[in-house]
Write a protein that holds these residues in place. Sequence first.
Motif, PDB file in Angstrom:
ATOM      1  N   VAL A 182       0.860  -1.179   0.000  1.00  0.00           N
ATOM      2  CA  VAL A 182       0.000   0.000   0.000  1.00  0.00           C
ATOM      3  C   VAL A 182       0.900   1.234   0.000  1.00  0.00           C
ATOM      4  O   VAL A 182       1.956   1.239   0.633  1.00  0.00           O
ATOM      5  CB  VAL A 182      -0.941   0.009   1.231  1.00  0.00           C
ATOM      6  CG1 VAL A 182      -0.151   0.030   2.533  1.00  0.00           C
ATOM      7  CG2 VAL A 182      -1.918   1.176   1.158  1.00  0.00           C
ATOM      8  N   SER A 183       0.526   2.260  -0.748  1.00  0.00           N
ATOM      9  CA  SER A 183       1.326   3.486  -0.815  1.00  0.00           C
ATOM     10  C   SER A 183       0.490   4.679  -0.372  1.00  0.00           C
ATOM     11  O   SER A 183      -0.726   4.714  -0.562  1.00  0.00           O
ATOM     12  CB  SER A 183       1.847   3.730  -2.234  1.00  0.00           C
ATOM     13  OG  SER A 183       0.789   4.115  -3.092  1.00  0.00           O
ATOM     14  N   CYS A 184       1.176   5.658   0.216  1.00  0.00           N
ATOM     15  CA  CYS A 184       0.497   6.893   0.609  1.00  0.00           C
ATOM     16  C   CYS A 184       0.052   7.681  -0.621  1.00  0.00           C
ATOM     17  O   CYS A 184      -0.969   8.379  -0.600  1.00  0.00           O
ATOM     18  CB  CYS A 184       1.425   7.751   1.468  1.00  0.00           C
ATOM     19  SG  CYS A 184       1.918   6.984   3.021  1.00  0.00           S
ATOM     20  N   TYR A 185       0.825   7.557  -1.703  1.00  0.00           N
ATOM     21  CA  TYR A 185       0.502   8.299  -2.926  1.00  0.00           C
ATOM     22  C   TYR A 185      -0.866   7.903  -3.464  1.00  0.00           C
ATOM     23  O   TYR A 185      -1.662   8.758  -3.874  1.00  0.00           O
ATOM     24  CB  TYR A 185       1.584   8.041  -3.973  1.00  0.00           C
ATOM     25  CG  TYR A 185       1.331   8.749  -5.293  1.00  0.00           C
ATOM     26  CD1 TYR A 185       1.624  10.099  -5.438  1.00  0.00           C
ATOM     27  CD2 TYR A 185       0.804   8.062  -6.389  1.00  0.00           C
ATOM     28  CE1 TYR A 185       1.398  10.755  -6.636  1.00  0.00           C
ATOM     29  CE2 TYR A 185       0.578   8.707  -7.590  1.00  0.00           C
ATOM     30  CZ  TYR A 185       0.871  10.053  -7.709  1.00  0.00           C
ATOM     31  OH  TYR A 185       0.621  10.695  -8.904  1.00  0.00           O
ATOM     32  N   HIS A 186      -1.155   6.604  -3.470  1.00  0.00           N
ATOM     33  CA  HIS A 186      -2.420   6.128  -4.013  1.00  0.00           C
ATOM     34  C   HIS A 186      -3.549   6.080  -2.982  1.00  0.00           C
ATOM     35  O   HIS A 186      -4.716   6.232  -3.332  1.00  0.00           O
ATOM     36  CB  HIS A 186      -2.243   4.720  -4.608  1.00  0.00           C
ATOM     37  CG  HIS A 186      -1.468   4.704  -5.876  1.00  0.00           C
ATOM     38  ND1 HIS A 186      -0.310   3.965  -6.030  1.00  0.00           N
ATOM     39  CD2 HIS A 186      -1.662   5.340  -7.059  1.00  0.00           C
ATOM     40  CE1 HIS A 186       0.155   4.146  -7.267  1.00  0.00           C
ATOM     41  NE2 HIS A 186      -0.641   4.970  -7.903  1.00  0.00           N
ATOM     42  N   SER A 187      -3.193   5.874  -1.714  1.00  0.00           N
ATOM     43  CA  SER A 187      -4.239   5.570  -0.726  1.00  0.00           C
ATOM     44  C   SER A 187      -4.329   6.544   0.436  1.00  0.00           C
ATOM     45  O   SER A 187      -5.301   6.512   1.190  1.00  0.00           O
ATOM     46  CB  SER A 187      -4.010   4.157  -0.161  1.00  0.00           C
ATOM     47  OG  SER A 187      -3.937   3.206  -1.200  1.00  0.00           O
ATOM     48  N   GLY A 188      -3.334   7.409   0.640  1.00  0.00           N
ATOM     49  CA  GLY A 188      -3.339   8.310   1.785  1.00  0.00           C
ATOM     50  C   GLY A 188      -2.469   7.774   2.910  1.00  0.00           C
ATOM     51  O   GLY A 188      -1.872   6.698   2.798  1.00  0.00           O
ATOM     52  N   PRO A 189      -2.356   8.511   4.014  1.00  0.00           N
ATOM     53  CA  PRO A 189      -1.495   8.110   5.132  1.00  0.00           C
ATOM     54  C   PRO A 189      -1.802   6.697   5.628  1.00  0.00           C
ATOM     55  O   PRO A 189      -2.954   6.273   5.662  1.00  0.00           O
ATOM     56  CB  PRO A 189      -1.808   9.148   6.212  1.00  0.00           C
ATOM     57  CG  PRO A 189      -2.296  10.342   5.442  1.00  0.00           C
ATOM     58  CD  PRO A 189      -3.049   9.791   4.275  1.00  0.00           C
ATOM     59  N   VAL A 190      -0.735   5.988   6.006  1.00  0.00           N
ATOM     60  CA  VAL A 190      -0.855   4.609   6.495  1.00  0.00           C
ATOM     61  C   VAL A 190      -0.466   4.585   7.970  1.00  0.00           C
ATOM     62  O   VAL A 190       0.533   5.189   8.368  1.00  0.00           O
ATOM     63  CB  VAL A 190       0.057   3.662   5.696  1.00  0.00           C
ATOM     64  CG1 VAL A 190      -0.011   2.248   6.258  1.00  0.00           C
ATOM     65  CG2 VAL A 190      -0.319   3.682   4.210  1.00  0.00           C
ATOM     66  N   LEU A 247       2.373   7.088   8.883  1.00  0.00           N
ATOM     67  CA  LEU A 247       3.329   7.324   7.802  1.00  0.00           C
ATOM     68  C   LEU A 247       2.683   8.144   6.700  1.00  0.00           C
ATOM     69  O   LEU A 247       1.558   7.861   6.285  1.00  0.00           O
ATOM     70  CB  LEU A 247       3.814   5.993   7.217  1.00  0.00           C
ATOM     71  CG  LEU A 247       4.366   4.972   8.216  1.00  0.00           C
ATOM     72  CD1 LEU A 247       4.385   3.583   7.583  1.00  0.00           C
ATOM     73  CD2 LEU A 247       5.756   5.363   8.670  1.00  0.00           C
ATOM     74  N   ASP A 248       3.409   9.150   6.227  1.00  0.00           N
ATOM     75  CA  ASP A 248       2.905   9.954   5.119  1.00  0.00           C
ATOM     76  C   ASP A 248       4.074  10.353   4.227  1.00  0.00           C
ATOM     77  O   ASP A 248       5.093  10.854   4.715  1.00  0.00           O
ATOM     78  CB  ASP A 248       2.200  11.210   5.641  1.00  0.00           C
ATOM     79  CG  ASP A 248       1.313  11.852   4.586  1.00  0.00           C
ATOM     80  OD1 ASP A 248       1.102  11.220   3.524  1.00  0.00           O
ATOM     81  OD2 ASP A 248       0.823  12.977   4.809  1.00  0.00           O
ATOM     82  N   SER A 249       3.953  10.104   2.936  1.00  0.00           N
ATOM     83  CA  SER A 249       5.040  10.361   1.987  1.00  0.00           C
ATOM     84  C   SER A 249       4.848  11.685   1.272  1.00  0.00           C
ATOM     85  O   SER A 249       3.724  12.088   0.967  1.00  0.00           O
ATOM     86  CB  SER A 249       5.126   9.225   0.958  1.00  0.00           C
ATOM     87  OG  SER A 249       5.311   7.991   1.602  1.00  0.00           O
ATOM     88  N   LYS A 250       5.968  12.342   0.968  1.00  0.00           N
ATOM     89  CA  LYS A 250       5.955  13.595   0.216  1.00  0.00           C
ATOM     90  C   LYS A 250       6.921  13.478  -0.957  1.00  0.00           C
ATOM     91  O   LYS A 250       7.978  12.858  -0.841  1.00  0.00           O
ATOM     92  CB  LYS A 250       6.377  14.766   1.109  1.00  0.00           C
ATOM     93  CG  LYS A 250       5.533  14.941   2.362  1.00  0.00           C
ATOM     94  CD  LYS A 250       4.087  15.274   2.041  1.00  0.00           C
ATOM     95  CE  LYS A 250       3.273  15.452   3.325  1.00  0.00           C
ATOM     96  NZ  LYS A 250       1.823  15.645   3.030  1.00  0.00           N
ATOM     97  N   GLY A 251       6.553  14.078  -2.078  1.00  0.00           N
ATOM     98  CA  GLY A 251       7.439  14.089  -3.241  1.00  0.00           C
ATOM     99  C   GLY A 251       7.274  12.887  -4.154  1.00  0.00           C
ATOM    100  O   GLY A 251       8.083  12.680  -5.060  1.00  0.00           O
ATOM    101  N   GLU A 252       6.238  12.096  -3.941  1.00  0.00           N
ATOM    102  CA  GLU A 252       6.030  10.917  -4.789  1.00  0.00           C
ATOM    103  C   GLU A 252       5.329  11.294  -6.090  1.00  0.00           C
ATOM    104  O   GLU A 252       4.599  12.277  -6.173  1.00  0.00           O
ATOM    105  CB  GLU A 252       5.194   9.873  -4.043  1.00  0.00           C
ATOM    106  CG  GLU A 252       5.917   9.210  -2.895  1.00  0.00           C
ATOM    107  CD  GLU A 252       5.093   8.122  -2.224  1.00  0.00           C
ATOM    108  OE1 GLU A 252       5.627   7.043  -1.977  1.00  0.00           O
ATOM    109  OE2 GLU A 252       3.901   8.374  -1.940  1.00  0.00           O
ATOM    110  N   THR A 253       5.559  10.458  -7.099  1.00  0.00           N
ATOM    111  CA  THR A 253       4.845  10.554  -8.368  1.00  0.00           C
ATOM    112  C   THR A 253       4.374   9.158  -8.743  1.00  0.00           C
ATOM    113  O   THR A 253       4.695   8.177  -8.070  1.00  0.00           O
ATOM    114  CB  THR A 253       5.756  11.093  -9.487  1.00  0.00           C
ATOM    115  OG1 THR A 253       6.797  10.135  -9.747  1.00  0.00           O
ATOM    116  CG2 THR A 253       6.384  12.423  -9.113  1.00  0.00           C
ATOM    117  N   GLU A 254       3.628   9.067  -9.808  1.00  0.00           N
ATOM    118  CA  GLU A 254       3.123   7.775 -10.267  1.00  0.00           C
ATOM    119  C   GLU A 254       4.267   6.810 -10.572  1.00  0.00           C
ATOM    120  O   GLU A 254       4.150   5.598 -10.369  1.00  0.00           O
ATOM    121  CB  GLU A 254       2.271   7.976 -11.524  1.00  0.00           C
ATOM    122  CG  GLU A 254       1.552   6.728 -12.011  1.00  0.00           C
ATOM    123  CD  GLU A 254       0.398   6.309 -11.110  1.00  0.00           C
ATOM    124  OE1 GLU A 254       0.222   5.094 -10.917  1.00  0.00           O
ATOM    125  OE2 GLU A 254      -0.302   7.209 -10.607  1.00  0.00           O
TER     126      GLU A 254
END
Length: 200
Positions: free
Chosen positions: A43-51, A128-135
Amino acid sequence: MKKGIRNAVFIILTLCLVFLYAHIAKCHNVYDPDIDASDHQSVSCYHSGPVAQRFISVEENLDAVRIKCRIVGNVEKVDVHFVLTETESGKEVASGTVSGKNFQNGKFAQFPFDRISGCKGKEYEILLDSKGETEENLINFCYQAGVEEDTAMYVDGVPKEGTLILKMVIQRFDLETFCVLLIFVAYIVVFMKFLYGLFR
């Protein structure tokens, strides 16, 4: 007499070195290690939001957590921000940011913080929350299907039927490591003496 002193010094030095070596990063799994890694999902924060993952500490202290991750593309410009909260009081006890440069595909990434004491039996949540991600460039967090006892997983604030592949990390003296290494050293010494006696 000299031989006795030499042996005593050797034994003391060996015990000291083994004792120091036995201070390790002791890990406790939140997930079920018997589940095959090929069955782990992502699961990714980019697609799904904070984990988020809740767990109960089994030791008195807590120094870090490790989470297994899978990366897509180049994540050097990605940052993962984390917040550790004591759930009963709602108090934030640790936070930080881990650069994407520290992540390797299929490996455990470490989320370190200053030691937290008085943890045993308390429930914590790491968010956990990611910043700076792209597809094309993102970090996936691995999890298993099914909820382990005394745990809870959330994605974007919604309960998730799963458990992050997460380890609690405690820097401390480990008696098992000490004993195993001491036995190994003793075996080597006895074996070398046997060889020496054999070829004298």
